[in-house]
Design a protein around this motif. Structure first.
Motif, mmCIF file in Angstrom:
data_model
loop_
_atom_site.group_PDB
_atom_site.id
_atom_site.type_symbol
_atom_site.label_atom_id
_atom_site.label_comp_id
_atom_site.label_asym_id
_atom_site.label_seq_id
_atom_site.Cartn_x
_atom_site.Cartn_y
_atom_site.Cartn_z
ATOM 1 N N GLU A 3 5.503 7.059 2.199
ATOM 2 C CA GLU A 3 4.824 6.160 3.135
ATOM 3 C C GLU A 3 4.360 4.921 2.385
ATOM 4 N N ILE A 4 5.054 3.803 2.655
ATOM 5 C CA ILE A 4 4.781 2.535 1.981
ATOM 6 C C ILE A 4 4.612 1.459 3.035
ATOM 7 N N TYR A 5 3.528 0.701 2.904
ATOM 8 C CA TYR A 5 3.250 -0.425 3.789
ATOM 9 C C TYR A 5 3.490 -1.692 2.980
ATOM 10 N N LEU A 6 4.245 -2.630 3.533
ATOM 11 C CA LEU A 6 4.523 -3.897 2.857
ATOM 12 C C LEU A 6 4.305 -5.033 3.834
ATOM 13 N N GLU A 7 3.544 -6.017 3.394
ATOM 14 C CA GLU A 7 3.300 -7.222 4.193
ATOM 15 C C GLU A 7 3.512 -8.425 3.289
ATOM 16 N N ILE A 8 4.244 -9.408 3.791
ATOM 17 C CA ILE A 8 4.534 -10.638 3.052
ATOM 18 C C ILE A 8 3.919 -11.797 3.828
ATOM 19 N N GLY A 9 3.283 -12.729 3.126
ATOM 20 C CA GLY A 9 2.687 -13.880 3.783
ATOM 21 C C GLY A 9 2.252 -14.913 2.767
ATOM 22 N N SER A 10 1.418 -15.845 3.216
ATOM 23 C CA SER A 10 0.964 -16.899 2.304
ATOM 24 C C SER A 10 -0.518 -16.792 1.969
ATOM 25 N N ASP A 11 -1.290 -16.138 2.812
ATOM 26 C CA ASP A 11 -2.730 -15.994 2.558
ATOM 27 C C ASP A 11 -3.183 -14.670 3.178
ATOM 28 N N ALA A 63 0.871 -1.181 0.000
ATOM 29 C CA ALA A 63 0.000 0.000 0.000
ATOM 30 C C ALA A 63 0.898 1.218 0.000
ATOM 31 N N ARG A 64 0.459 2.226 -0.712
ATOM 32 C CA ARG A 64 1.237 3.462 -0.774
ATOM 33 C C ARG A 64 0.288 4.637 -0.602
ATOM 34 N N ARG A 65 0.689 5.539 0.282
ATOM 35 C CA ARG A 65 -0.163 6.697 0.586
ATOM 36 C C ARG A 65 -0.287 7.591 -0.644
ATOM 37 N N ASN A 66 -1.495 8.080 -0.848
ATOM 38 C CA ASN A 66 -1.766 9.068 -1.880
ATOM 39 C C ASN A 66 -0.940 10.315 -1.549
ATOM 40 N N PRO A 67 -0.188 10.850 -2.510
ATOM 41 C CA PRO A 67 0.616 12.031 -2.196
ATOM 42 C C PRO A 67 -0.252 13.172 -1.662
ATOM 43 N N PRO A 68 0.210 13.842 -0.613
ATOM 44 C CA PRO A 68 -0.571 14.944 -0.058
ATOM 45 C C PRO A 68 -0.624 16.127 -1.011
ATOM 46 N N VAL A 72 8.320 0.323 5.222
ATOM 47 C CA VAL A 72 9.461 0.156 4.331
ATOM 48 C C VAL A 72 9.645 1.438 3.530
ATOM 49 N N ASP A 73 10.877 1.689 3.098
ATOM 50 C CA ASP A 73 11.097 2.811 2.196
ATOM 51 C C ASP A 73 11.128 2.285 0.759
ATOM 52 N N ILE A 74 11.266 3.184 -0.204
ATOM 53 C CA ILE A 74 11.189 2.777 -1.607
ATOM 54 C C ILE A 74 12.308 1.810 -1.980
#
Length: 153
Positions: free
Chosen positions: A94-102, A81-86, A115-117
């Motif tokens: 602002e970047i959200y990263l999640e890794i998983g299987s389901d 997910a990445r925040r819409n630029p203000p 996480v950063d870019i």
């Protein structure tokens, strides 16, 4: 790597989600100015593009807080997910990263910078199997050294 879903999070917390069929061609149709191009721009932005190309002042930019992308990479899933630029800005770090299987799409209140870019690009490269590499042209060549990375995919 396949896209499972593209999502937008409104400022009120509502999630609009477009699920794609894996292993198939997905076609989006509709009248002009209904957001078809914006879906591609959201994908590129979530995958690490420097600038958000969705027009500033558009309905999407006015009402959306975050853009999201759910990916399937082998047996692993990644949600970005990445925040819409203000207001008026071309990008957001602002970047959200999640890794998983389901994975499920998280609620808006759970999105935050994880996480950063550079970390996003490195993680995606690892997930798709791009290892460290550097092509150094022969001495006297006018070409610069080049390292293949996730952006080249």
């Amino acid at each position: 790597m396949q896209i499972l879903s593209v999502a937008i999070y409104s400022k009120s917390g509502a999630i609009e989600r477009w699920n794609l069929r894996t292993g198939a061609v997905n076609i989006f149709t509709g009248s002009r100015r209904t957001g078809k191009t914006a879906l591609l721009q959201i994908v590129e932005y979530c995958l690490g593009k420097g600038e958000c190309e969705i027009s500033d002042g558009s309905v999407i930019r006015s009402y959306v807080e975050w853009y999201g992308l759910l990916l399937q990479i082998g047996q692993t899933q990644a949600f970005i997910a990445r925040r819409n630029p203000p207001g008026g800005a071309g990008t957001s770090s602002e970047i959200y990263l999640e890794i998983g299987s389901d994975l499920n799409l998280p609620a808006l209140v759970n999105l935050r910078r994880t996480v950063d870019i550079d970390g996003l690009i490195a993680t995606l490269a690892d997930l798709v199997g791009i290892t460290d590499n550097l092509f150094v042209p022969p001495e006297g060549s006018t070409r610069q050294p080049l390292e293949a990375n996730f952006n080249h995919t």
